[in-house]
Motif scaffolding. Sequence first.
Motif, mmCIF file in Angstrom:
data_model
loop_
_atom_site.group_PDB
_atom_site.id
_atom_site.type_symbol
_atom_site.label_atom_id
_atom_site.label_comp_id
_atom_site.label_asym_id
_atom_site.label_seq_id
_atom_site.Cartn_x
_atom_site.Cartn_y
_atom_site.Cartn_z
ATOM 1 N N GLU A 12 84.531 67.868 88.736
ATOM 2 C CA GLU A 12 84.774 66.536 89.300
ATOM 3 C C GLU A 12 83.958 66.515 90.524
ATOM 4 O OE1 GLU A 12 86.131 64.101 88.091
ATOM 5 O OE2 GLU A 12 87.207 65.218 86.351
ATOM 6 N N PRO A 13 83.267 65.303 91.030
ATOM 7 C CA PRO A 13 83.185 64.022 90.118
ATOM 8 C C PRO A 13 82.518 64.039 89.062
ATOM 9 C CG PRO A 13 82.024 63.668 92.145
ATOM 10 C CD PRO A 13 82.606 65.198 92.247
ATOM 11 N N TRP A 14 81.287 64.907 88.938
ATOM 12 C CA TRP A 14 80.572 65.173 87.677
ATOM 13 C C TRP A 14 80.478 66.968 87.438
ATOM 14 C CZ3 TRP A 14 78.683 65.686 92.846
ATOM 15 C CH2 TRP A 14 78.588 64.489 93.403
ATOM 16 N N GLU A 15 79.957 67.146 86.137
ATOM 17 C CA GLU A 15 79.555 68.540 86.069
ATOM 18 C C GLU A 15 78.553 68.918 86.865
ATOM 19 O OE1 GLU A 15 77.626 71.236 82.646
ATOM 20 O OE2 GLU A 15 77.909 69.077 82.083
ATOM 21 N N LEU A 30 69.711 70.506 96.899
ATOM 22 C CA LEU A 30 70.197 69.781 95.644
ATOM 23 C C LEU A 30 69.027 69.895 94.610
ATOM 24 C CD1 LEU A 30 72.237 68.202 94.258
ATOM 25 C CD2 LEU A 30 71.272 66.068 95.123
ATOM 26 N N VAL A 31 69.316 70.385 93.506
ATOM 27 C CA VAL A 31 68.484 70.364 92.492
ATOM 28 C C VAL A 31 68.484 69.596 91.419
ATOM 29 C CG1 VAL A 31 67.195 72.349 90.869
ATOM 30 C CG2 VAL A 31 68.091 73.293 93.388
ATOM 31 N N ALA A 79 75.959 61.132 97.239
ATOM 32 C CA ALA A 79 77.152 61.903 97.093
ATOM 33 C C ALA A 79 76.949 63.517 96.783
ATOM 34 C CB ALA A 79 78.134 61.219 96.131
ATOM 35 N N ALA A 80 76.252 63.677 96.011
ATOM 36 C CA ALA A 80 75.867 64.976 95.712
ATOM 37 C C ALA A 80 75.273 65.910 96.998
ATOM 38 C CB ALA A 80 74.783 65.312 94.522
ATOM 39 N N THR A 81 74.617 65.406 97.708
ATOM 40 C CA THR A 81 74.424 66.210 98.752
ATOM 41 C C THR A 81 75.521 66.547 99.693
ATOM 42 O OG1 THR A 81 73.793 64.209 100.100
ATOM 43 C CG2 THR A 81 71.777 65.143 98.928
ATOM 44 N N GLY A 82 76.412 65.680 99.612
ATOM 45 C CA GLY A 82 77.758 66.032 100.119
ATOM 46 C C GLY A 82 78.535 67.532 99.757
ATOM 47 N N LEU A 83 78.215 67.909 98.681
ATOM 48 C CA LEU A 83 78.650 69.213 98.298
ATOM 49 C C LEU A 83 77.923 70.122 98.911
ATOM 50 C CD1 LEU A 83 77.996 68.915 94.290
ATOM 51 C CD2 LEU A 83 80.156 68.827 95.405
ATOM 52 N N LEU A 84 76.771 70.032 99.567
ATOM 53 C CA LEU A 84 76.093 71.072 100.232
ATOM 54 C C LEU A 84 76.574 70.954 101.794
ATOM 55 C CD1 LEU A 84 72.565 70.357 99.091
ATOM 56 C CD2 LEU A 84 74.073 72.333 98.544
#
Length: 288
Positions: A12-15, A30-31, A79-84
């Motif tokens: 979540e929120p994506w694979e 982010l790759v 949003a994915a950069t937020g993971l980092l």
Amino acid sequence: MAIEITEHELAEPWESFLVEPASGSSNGVLVLSGSSGRVERERCRLFAREGMIAASIRWFGGRGQSPGICEIPLETFVAATGLLRDRGARRVSVLGVSKGAEAALHLSVLSDCADAVIALAPTSVTWANVGPGSDGLDRPYRSCWTWQGQPLPFVPYDDTWTPTEPEGAPVSVLGWYERSLATYADRLAAAAIPVEKAAGDLVLVAGGADRMWPALSFARELADRRAAAGRPVRLVTRQDAGHRTLFPGEVAPPASVHFDHGGTAEAGAALGAAAWPHVLRAVRGADV
């Protein structure tokens, strides 16, 4: 001494996949895959072994996502950069290949989420959708990307083009892209990715033997516009390399039975070896 790394598989929120040095890092990357849509676990591990936090997400084709690259919200990648950043990264870079590079280049212009972008086999314009959207339709053509709910201007494909390879042989779609650029020349200015407006660092990597699209011409156009605007840019090329770049330590994937990517694995590895120091400098915040 080898860096100990810790891996996380997320649903979540994506694979997604996140890997980090056990001691943490202030640098993250982010790759983004290209049109394969895969989660780039091995490339993430490559960066983590260099002391960086790395993450990759499935940005289409997953649960609740568009089945094709059609009107993908660029906010997905913000949003994915937020993971980092949530793991402690203060400097975040985005590395994308092909369609992933197209998305990454747009991020560099539209958002401040990326301090650097590394674009492998890039395009200089936005293209029409590859595959169906959430409605299951792939025609009429629509933009690959949206921002704040609005589709970005794009170049359609000229569907009068047909491949020339024998039936069953891998197909080069380079000619399709070249014909589409000529047919829709009146749309190129609106569809251009204005990288000259981006404040972050930019590394472009392209091969002159790319048989998927004219990546080297695209990369040179992007580099020229950056340079004219006085923005930092590094262009790394190799005339005999194709669509795929291999960084040191990466293993070449099997040759596609569907598409002719151009070049050879050896040339792709040589291009990757030449680009790798510049990639690391960009991710770490040194001069590109």
